[in-house]
Each structure stands twice: as C-alpha cells, then as structure tokens.
Design a protein around this motif. Structure first.
Motif, PDB file in Angstrom:
ATOM      1  N   VAL A  45      14.506 -15.548   7.859  1.00 13.23           N
ATOM      2  CA  VAL A  45      15.001 -15.532   6.584  1.00 13.23           C
ATOM      3  C   VAL A  45      14.992 -16.863   5.734  1.00 13.23           C
ATOM      4  CG1 VAL A  45      16.940 -14.784   4.608  1.00 13.23           C
ATOM      5  CG2 VAL A  45      16.402 -13.521   6.917  1.00 13.23           C
ATOM      6  N   TYR A  46      15.343 -17.895   6.138  1.00 12.62           N
ATOM      7  CA  TYR A  46      15.218 -19.215   5.824  1.00 12.62           C
ATOM      8  C   TYR A  46      13.607 -19.382   5.295  1.00 12.62           C
ATOM      9  CZ  TYR A  46      14.747 -24.374   5.360  1.00 12.62           C
ATOM     10  OH  TYR A  46      14.474 -25.690   5.111  1.00 12.62           O
ATOM     11  N   GLY A  47      12.969 -18.924   6.291  1.00  9.92           N
ATOM     12  CA  GLY A  47      11.401 -19.391   6.013  1.00  9.92           C
ATOM     13  C   GLY A  47      10.851 -18.453   4.891  1.00  9.92           C
ATOM     14  N   ILE A  48      11.360 -17.267   4.639  1.00 11.88           N
ATOM     15  CA  ILE A  48      10.976 -16.441   3.483  1.00 11.88           C
ATOM     16  C   ILE A  48      11.567 -16.916   2.380  1.00 11.88           C
ATOM     17  CG2 ILE A  48      11.361 -14.429   2.623  1.00 11.88           C
ATOM     18  CD1 ILE A  48      11.256 -13.091   5.072  1.00 11.88           C
ATOM     19  N   GLY A  49      12.864 -17.342   2.176  1.00 11.59           N
ATOM     20  CA  GLY A  49      13.173 -18.290   1.192  1.00 11.59           C
ATOM     21  C   GLY A  49      12.435 -19.680   0.586  1.00 11.59           C
ATOM     22  N   PHE A  50      12.061 -20.162   1.624  1.00 12.98           N
ATOM     23  CA  PHE A  50      11.257 -21.703   1.493  1.00 12.98           C
ATOM     24  C   PHE A  50       9.801 -21.044   0.933  1.00 12.98           C
ATOM     25  CE2 PHE A  50       8.549 -25.273   2.515  1.00 12.98           C
ATOM     26  CZ  PHE A  50       9.209 -26.047   2.456  1.00 12.98           C
ATOM     27  N   CYS A  51       9.096 -20.212   1.661  1.00 10.48           N
ATOM     28  CA  CYS A  51       7.865 -19.973   1.292  1.00 10.48           C
ATOM     29  C   CYS A  51       7.733 -19.145  -0.286  1.00 10.48           C
ATOM     30  CB  CYS A  51       7.233 -19.029   2.092  1.00 10.48           C
ATOM     31  SG  CYS A  51       6.899 -19.471   3.874  1.00 10.48           S
ATOM     32  N   GLY A  89      -1.127 -22.132  -0.680  1.00 11.55           N
ATOM     33  CA  GLY A  89      -0.266 -20.963  -0.947  1.00 11.55           C
ATOM     34  C   GLY A  89      -0.623 -19.856  -0.195  1.00 11.55           C
ATOM     35  N   ARG A  90      -1.920 -19.451   0.148  1.00 10.84           N
ATOM     36  CA  ARG A  90      -2.197 -18.374   1.113  1.00 10.84           C
ATOM     37  C   ARG A  90      -1.328 -18.607   2.549  1.00 10.84           C
ATOM     38  NH1 ARG A  90      -7.479 -20.095  -0.980  1.00 10.84           N
ATOM     39  NH2 ARG A  90      -8.011 -18.481  -2.673  1.00 10.84           N
ATOM     40  N   LEU A  91      -1.665 -19.774   2.882  1.00 12.38           N
ATOM     41  CA  LEU A  91      -1.049 -20.174   4.229  1.00 12.38           C
ATOM     42  C   LEU A  91       0.670 -19.843   4.147  1.00 12.38           C
ATOM     43  CD1 LEU A  91      -1.187 -21.163   7.105  1.00 12.38           C
ATOM     44  CD2 LEU A  91      -0.733 -23.394   6.410  1.00 12.38           C
ATOM     45  N   LEU A  92       1.236 -20.114   3.244  1.00 12.42           N
ATOM     46  CA  LEU A  92       2.433 -19.890   3.129  1.00 12.42           C
ATOM     47  C   LEU A  92       2.915 -18.313   2.884  1.00 12.42           C
ATOM     48  CD1 LEU A  92       3.989 -22.628   0.669  1.00 12.42           C
ATOM     49  CD2 LEU A  92       4.478 -22.648   3.048  1.00 12.42           C
ATOM     50  N   GLY A  93       1.898 -17.545   2.278  1.00 18.43           N
ATOM     51  CA  GLY A  93       1.981 -16.075   2.368  1.00 18.43           C
ATOM     52  C   GLY A  93       1.926 -15.569   3.582  1.00 18.43           C
ATOM     53  N   VAL A  94       0.954 -16.340   4.363  1.00 18.85           N
ATOM     54  CA  VAL A  94       1.034 -15.495   5.850  1.00 18.85           C
ATOM     55  C   VAL A  94       2.238 -15.829   6.620  1.00 18.85           C
ATOM     56  CG1 VAL A  94      -0.256 -15.919   8.065  1.00 18.85           C
ATOM     57  CG2 VAL A  94      -1.776 -15.998   5.821  1.00 18.85           C
ATOM     58  N   VAL A  95       2.690 -17.209   6.419  1.00 12.08           N
ATOM     59  CA  VAL A  95       4.080 -17.387   6.985  1.00 12.08           C
ATOM     60  C   VAL A  95       5.206 -16.600   6.725  1.00 12.08           C
ATOM     61  CG1 VAL A  95       5.753 -19.323   7.403  1.00 12.08           C
ATOM     62  CG2 VAL A  95       3.456 -19.931   7.620  1.00 12.08           C
ATOM     63  N   GLU A  96       5.135 -16.179   5.382  1.00 12.25           N
ATOM     64  CA  GLU A  96       6.426 -15.321   4.755  1.00 12.25           C
ATOM     65  C   GLU A  96       6.238 -13.839   5.323  1.00 12.25           C
ATOM     66  OE1 GLU A  96       7.299 -13.109   0.475  1.00 12.25           O
ATOM     67  OE2 GLU A  96       6.163 -15.117   0.550  1.00 12.25           O
ATOM     68  N   THR A 141      -1.150  -9.453   9.357  1.00 13.93           N
ATOM     69  CA  THR A 141      -0.923 -10.620   8.172  1.00 13.93           C
ATOM     70  C   THR A 141      -1.306  -9.868   6.936  1.00 13.93           C
ATOM     71  OG1 THR A 141      -1.543 -12.390   9.653  1.00 13.93           O
ATOM     72  CG2 THR A 141      -1.949 -12.608   7.483  1.00 13.93           C
ATOM     73  N   PHE A 142      -2.537  -9.122   7.049  1.00 10.29           N
ATOM     74  CA  PHE A 142      -3.029  -8.257   5.814  1.00 10.29           C
ATOM     75  C   PHE A 142      -1.904  -7.167   5.558  1.00 10.29           C
ATOM     76  CE2 PHE A 142      -5.435  -4.706   3.723  1.00 10.29           C
ATOM     77  CZ  PHE A 142      -5.855  -5.445   2.739  1.00 10.29           C
TER      78      PHE A 142
END
Length: 429
Positions: free
Chosen positions: A190-196, A213-220, A383-384
C-alpha cells in the motif's frame, strides 16, 4: 451496463442504511440450516429463496466503509451458489485423510462431479446422520468450507500441508508469524501504491524520462497484486490461529491458502495452482454441468473452454457485485477478469504449437527456455490486465482504507512521494 437496470431498485450509495449486526451471521445460519434440514424441493426452495433475498438486499446497507463493504458483500453470492451446488450433490464428510496424498484427482475422484461415492463407508452423507446435533455439526462444517477440506469433493490445487500433524501451540505460533508477515507485506504494498500514484503523473509528464511514469505504473500494478495476495493470507492465517487455538478445529483442517510463486509460469498456473482456490468449485461447477447438458465430451475443446470462460465470468459477477455495493458500477472488474481466459487461450495455443514443433527430448533440454518465456509472459500479461482493476480498487478506497495500517501506509507513501517531487524541483538532475 447491468447497473442501469439495478439502480432503480436501490438507494444511492450515500443513502444506504447501516448494516444490521446480525445480517451476515443470519445468511450463514440460513445456509447451515438449509444443509441441516436436508434435501427436498420445498426445503431447498425455501432456504434458497432466503439466501437470494439476503443477497439482493445487501446493496441497501453499508458496513461503514468501502473496504468492509467490499469484503463482506461477496459472501452472500458465494453462499447462494454453494447452496445451489450442494443441493444437487451428495457431499460426504470424510475427515482427516488416513494417508498422505497430494490434493487433486488422485485424492478426490469425485471433485469434478460433486457427488459422493454412494457408499457410507467412504464418509458421512446427510442421510447417514440420525440426530439433529449430528446434522447441525455436519451442516456447519459444510457451510464454512469452500475448498472442501475434509470432504470428498476437495478441490484441486490445494497446496501440500506440512504442518497437518503439528501440535496446536506450534501451529498457532506459526500462523501468528505468518499473519505478521502478511500484514507487513500488505502495508509495504500500500505504501508503494501511495508513492507511485503521487510521483507517477509528474514522471509521466517529464520530458527527460517519460518512461519513469510507465515504470511506476507497473510497480503500482504489482503492489496491487501483492495487496490482494497478502489480504487473503491475513484472513487465512488469522482465522486458522483463532479457530485452532480455541479448539474449534484442528491443524490439518487449515492447509496453506496460497501456493508457491515458482509455479506461476503461466496465467493458467497462477489461477489454478499459485493463487487461492476459494472459489474454484463455485465457479467451475456451473460450467461442468452446462457442458454435460449440452453433450460436450469431457476434456474436449468445447467443454474445456466453455468451463474456462464461464468460470471467469462467474468470478467477475461476484467481484462486480462487491463493487456494486459500494459504487453502483463497474470499476475494472469486467476488463480484468474477462481478459484472463483470453490470455489463457492464447498461451494454450502457443503451447500447443510448441508441443507440435519439438520432440519430447528437445522439450526436456529446453525446459529452461519454456520456464523463462512462461514467467516473462505471465509477468507481462498481469502487468497489462491489472491496470484497470488496481485503479478501480484504489479509486474506491478498497485498497488504502482497509484499516489503520493501510491508511498509515498510504499516507506515508503519498507524503514521501510529495517530498521526493519537491526535492526534484529544488535540485533538478
């Protein structure tokens, strides 16, 4: 689309009444009593009607937040589907297996048809019970299982249970440690989602590194997947610890809920082996019965893919209903769940081509390549497909508002993301 037909029958979300404290226990009680009174058209119809009414009235109430509403509302649909299934089956309680066998068809020859073996020597069916206390105990066991642990219909894909014979104190301690681990990992997700979510839009608009931005979307997306994985783990570990500690159940009744990620080398493997099998029988049985009704041969392509697509459609319906209770609409459920059978169909076709193109000896030598391609494909597919689902779950507050630890983790993630952006403005690279 379906919400347009349902909305006139329900109040707006903001006008829902508080959920009565006895509402969910009442549904479970109806399910158990429906099993206890036994088969019969009138009795089955009465219990089924009550379960249907309780399920249909659920969107009129709120448990006080998006997360509890989402988590509690799906059970009513599951109760209804389970009752419909078991009412036309002959479930038998067999208890703890006498020999250690791997879950699957070897341990459960009747898992595909949902019927008992026809002999009371192979377990206790309803008709074998003579007193009401026996029937109630049998019914409660049946009403509180979805994977069929201890029953003749145990679903496939249940992980091996190395602690089945562990002493109660050791088992409970292990579950409590597992609970703590899942809580920590869910909070980190959840922390990672908030950060991303905080940094992602700015990164996507950056001219110097738009890929960030795309990389952070994948992480989210994968943080969202980790949230779901560990949420299931928390519920299972906590329940196992409490029920075994109180002596209500035994350690062997609580095999692991989640399988090994090493088995996730295809989308099909993720859903049938690695992830939980809570809904497996509930979503599979309608397809199995429909395929038989249509005369499709068992194992044939029409039978397999009818079951596949119908199973995911039923799973979509359950999750859509959970979302409808809190938002009166679809928030990515259809896109996510109905892309899964498409992805499985694609990988089945590729695997069929590959099997026809190489010899068995070559397949053994190239097993490493199969696994590499499989893991890569699975990562890319999820991921998609996770994108609309995770956005919907975070947008409605199901992810991020599920408890104090989630709220704190989401807040910290957003604060640290904002601090990072501020630092980037002061000291641009």
């Amino acid at each position: 689309m379906l919400e347009r037909f349902l909305n006139p029958f329900y109040p707006p979300v903001e006008e829902r009444a508080p959920l009565p404290a006895a509402y969910t226990p009442a549904a479970l009680a109806v399910l158990a009593l429906g099993y206890a009174v036994g088969p019969g058209r009138v009795r089955t119809a009465a219990a089924g009607y009550l379960l249907l009414v309780l399920a249909l009235r659920r969107p009129r109430f709120t448990a006080g937040g998006a997360a509890p509403d989402y988590g509690l509302s799906g059970g009513f649909v599951i109760f209804l589907l389970a009752f419909a299934d078991m009412s036309v089956s002959d479930p038998r309680w067999i208890g703890k297996p006498k020999t250690k066998t791997k879950p699957g068809p070897e341990a459960n020859s009747s898992s595909d048809n949902g019927s008992g073996s026809g002999s009371s020597d192979n377990g206790l069916a309803w008709r074998d019970l003579e007193t009401w206390p026996q029937r109630l105990r049998w019914a409660v066991r049946l009403a509180t299982t979805t994977r069929g642990i201890g029953w003749d219909w145990q679903v496939k894909g249940v992980p091996p249970h190395p602690e089945a014979d562990a002493p109660r104190p050791r088992f409970v301690a292990g579950r409590l440690l597992g609970l703590a681990r899942h809580v920590a990992l869910k909070s980190l997700a959840v922390y990672g989602i908030g950060f991303c979510q905080t940094v992602g839009p700015a990164a996507a608009a950056s001219a110097s590194a738009p890929w960030a931005g795309r990389l952070l979307g994948v992480v989210e997306n994968w943080c969202g997947a980790a949230w779901g994985w560990n949420t299931i783990g928390i519920a299972h570990a906590g329940s196992a610890a409490v029920f075994v500690a109180l002596g209500i159940s035994e350690p062997w009744m609580w095999p692991p809920m989640l399988g090994s990620l090493t088995a996730a080398w295809s989308v099909r493997q993720v859903w049938s082996v690695a992830y939980h099998q809570i809904l497996r029988r509930i979503v599979q049985q309608p397809g199995i019965r429909l395929a038989r009704f249509l005369g499709f041969k068992k194992g044939s392509i029409p039978s397999r893919y009818l079951q596949l697509y119908l199973a995911f459609y039923i799973s979509f319906c359950i999750h859509w209903w959970q979302q409808y209770v809190i938002t009166r609409g679809d928030k990515g459920e259809f896109a996510f769940f109905m892309m899964q059978p498409v992805a499985i169909t694609v990988e089945d076709f590729v695997q069929w081509i590959w099997g026809k193109s190489v010899s068995p000896e070559q397949k053994k030598r190239l097993r490493w390549l199969e696994l590499l391609v499989g893991y890569t494909w699975t990562f890319a597919a999820f991921t998609f497909t996770l994108t609309p689902y995770v956005k919907g779950m975070t947008g409605t507050g199901v992810i991020g508002l599920g408890g104090p630890e989630e709220t704190t983790a989401m807040t910290l993630g957003r604060q640290h993301g904002a601090a990072y952006l501020k630092q980037q403005e002061q000291y641009p690279s």
